[in-house]
Scaffold this active site. Structure first.
Site, PDB file in Angstrom:
ATOM      1  N   HIS A   1       3.495  -6.072  -0.848  1.00 19.77           N
ATOM      2  CA  HIS A   1       4.514  -7.100  -1.041  1.00 19.77           C
ATOM      3  C   HIS A   1       4.587  -7.452  -2.528  1.00 19.77           C
ATOM      4  O   HIS A   1       3.632  -7.225  -3.274  1.00 19.77           O
ATOM      5  CB  HIS A   1       4.169  -8.367  -0.258  1.00 19.77           C
ATOM      6  CG  HIS A   1       4.370  -8.245   1.219  1.00 19.77           C
ATOM      7  ND1 HIS A   1       5.229  -9.034   1.929  1.00 19.77           N
ATOM      8  CD2 HIS A   1       3.801  -7.406   2.128  1.00 19.77           C
ATOM      9  CE1 HIS A   1       5.182  -8.705   3.210  1.00 19.77           C
ATOM     10  NE2 HIS A   1       4.322  -7.722   3.358  1.00 19.77           N
TER      11      HIS A   1
ATOM     12  N   GLU B   1      -2.731 -12.678   4.165  1.00 22.47           N
ATOM     13  CA  GLU B   1      -3.390 -11.406   4.470  1.00 22.47           C
ATOM     14  C   GLU B   1      -4.646 -11.175   3.628  1.00 22.47           C
ATOM     15  O   GLU B   1      -4.933 -10.046   3.240  1.00 22.47           O
ATOM     16  CB  GLU B   1      -2.418 -10.226   4.335  1.00 22.47           C
ATOM     17  CG  GLU B   1      -1.427 -10.164   5.486  1.00 22.47           C
ATOM     18  CD  GLU B   1      -0.884  -8.761   5.738  1.00 22.47           C
ATOM     19  OE1 GLU B   1      -1.539  -7.776   5.336  1.00 22.47           O
ATOM     20  OE2 GLU B   1       0.192  -8.658   6.350  1.00 22.47           O
TER      21      GLU B   1
END
Length: 422
Positions: free
Chosen positions: A272, A49
């Site tokens: 995350h 990402e």
């Protein structure tokens, strides 16, 4: 290579949540990530990402003294978001974009535009060949009504096949990334059972971090709490998986995760949690004899998982064909409507009404055509994966009936499992 050869590898993995204009404090988090990676000096840092290539180039310059080798995997409209930074020279790299990756009309999810993929790096470390893979599978979004389950299972199978076909010359295989799969999900079980990869969290001798190794935590201020309503302690969807072949042995000495905040400043690096693993690779065999890895129970489990995956893909094929058929009927009706409008316009009776309806009718026809083409492509992609699973399942059942070693050791014709028993 010396008989007492040993090598320590320090690995870092993080889904960076770097969506331009949408991710909070993205520039600040990228800066702190670069500072952290420079300070820790890992052998490999694998990131997901990083959607902006500008962010990659910023990290590239910042990390250049510590990580002289780097690569960004480009694909799709937005980009795969995958990139790697290495202290060691990269000998080769390639990528594979997944055949199926969501639906283009689900614009608010955006996965289809990203071109989700798996990237491969080949490193030569003191005579050892390391294949390092980084990937990011399709997001789940809604666990109770998961419309992307079939695509994620297909991606997991495609990933497993890609690893098999590209790792024949490797001594050690490493896979890191955001799989968007819980440990007991079908895709995760299929991937690990077919490839023989071992989960660092389950294998490590020394773990420190979040409870149960979760990589999305409610304590993290960037996490959407609605995603964790069913999981009060968090979820584990990011992984470090590994395997050694060709007589090498690998063990995970330590595994660390962040716990909802930056290790130094307190603010999270992402929504995350980061994974930090220390792997030890050695050439000499273990002093004890490992237990068999492909006994009757393992063969039966593999057959069960392959059958479960085949059923899921078969359901996906049926659904894709239903949507294609439905779109085909809409196309037929659209053509009839256009013909009627042309006749009305030519007759002159309701010419103005016919002309007014012409544009939306053409739009409907084009939209239905696009839906038909996409779902036909989806059906063919799922059919291809289903056919592979059907073939492998047949081979596995033959091996099970004969009482011989089952895949992947037999069917993939790879050398023994090289992972040291803990």
């Amino acid at each position: 290579m010396k008989p007492n050869f040993s090598l320590r590898l320090r690995i870092f993995n993080l889904n960076c949540w770097g969506i331009p204009y949408l991710s909070k404090h993205r520039a600040d988090r990228m800066k702190r990530l670069g500072d952290f990676l420079n300070m820790e000096s890992f052998d490999l840092a694998l990131l997901e990402e990083v959607w902006s290539e500008q962010d990659f180039h910023y990290l590239r310059q910042k990390l250049l003294p510590t990580y002289p080798a780097a690569h960004y995997f480009s694909s799709g409209v937005i980009g795969s978001g995958l990139c790697v930074f290495s202290k060691h020279p990269i000998q080769e790299f390639t990528q594979h974009v997944y055949t199926l990756n969501g639906y283009p009309y689900m614009i608010h999810h955006g996965d289809w535009f990203c071109g989700k993929a798996v990237g491969l790096l080949v490193l030569h470390l003191s005579g050892l060949v390391l294949n390092a893979y980084v990937t990011h599978l399709h997001a789940e979004y809604n666990r109770q009504k998961d419309i992307y389950l079939t695509h994620r299972v297909a991606q997991a199978w495609e990933l497993a096949q890609f690893i098999h076909h590209t790792s024949k010359k490797a001594d050690v295989i490493l896979l890191c990334g955001d799989l968007n799969l819980h440990p007991k999900d079908l895709g995760c079980r299929l991937l690990k059972e077919w490839t023989g990869l071992h989960d660092a969290y389950l294998e490590t001798r020394d773990f420190k971090g979040s409870e149960e190794g979760c990589t999305m935590l409610p304590e993290n201020c960037y996490v959407n709490q609605r995603e964790l309503e069913l999981f009060p302690f968090g979820i584990r969807i990011d992984y470090v998986l590994y395997k050694a072949v060709s007589g090498f042995y690998v063990s995970c000495k330590t595994l660390r995760t962040t716990t909802g905040h930056d290790p130094h400043s307190g603010t999270p690096l992402s929504d995350h949690e980061a994974l930090m693993a220390t792997l030890c690779v050695r050439h000499s065999p273990p002093q004890h004899t490992p237990s068999p890895t492909h006994g009757p129970a393992e063969r039966s489990r593999l057959v069960s998982i392959l059958k479960e995956a085949w059923i899921e893909l078969d359901l996906g094929v049926a659904q894709a064909r239903w949507w294609a058929t439905f779109a085909g009927y809409v196309i037929g009706l659209g053509l009839l409507l256009l013909a009627l409008l042309c006749a009305l316009a030519a007759g002159g009776g309701v010419r103005e009404v016919a002309i007014l309806l012409w544009t939306p009718s053409v739009g409907l026809l084009l939209g239905a055509g696009a839906v038909y083409v996409f779902h036909m492509q989806e059906a063919k992609g799922l059919s291809g994966a289903r056919a592979e699973l059907q073939h492998v399942l047949g081979r596995a059942r033959e091996a099970q009936n004969l009482g011989t070693e089952s895949p992947p050791a037999l069917l993939l014709q790879q050398e023994g499992d090289g992972t040291e028993e803990q």
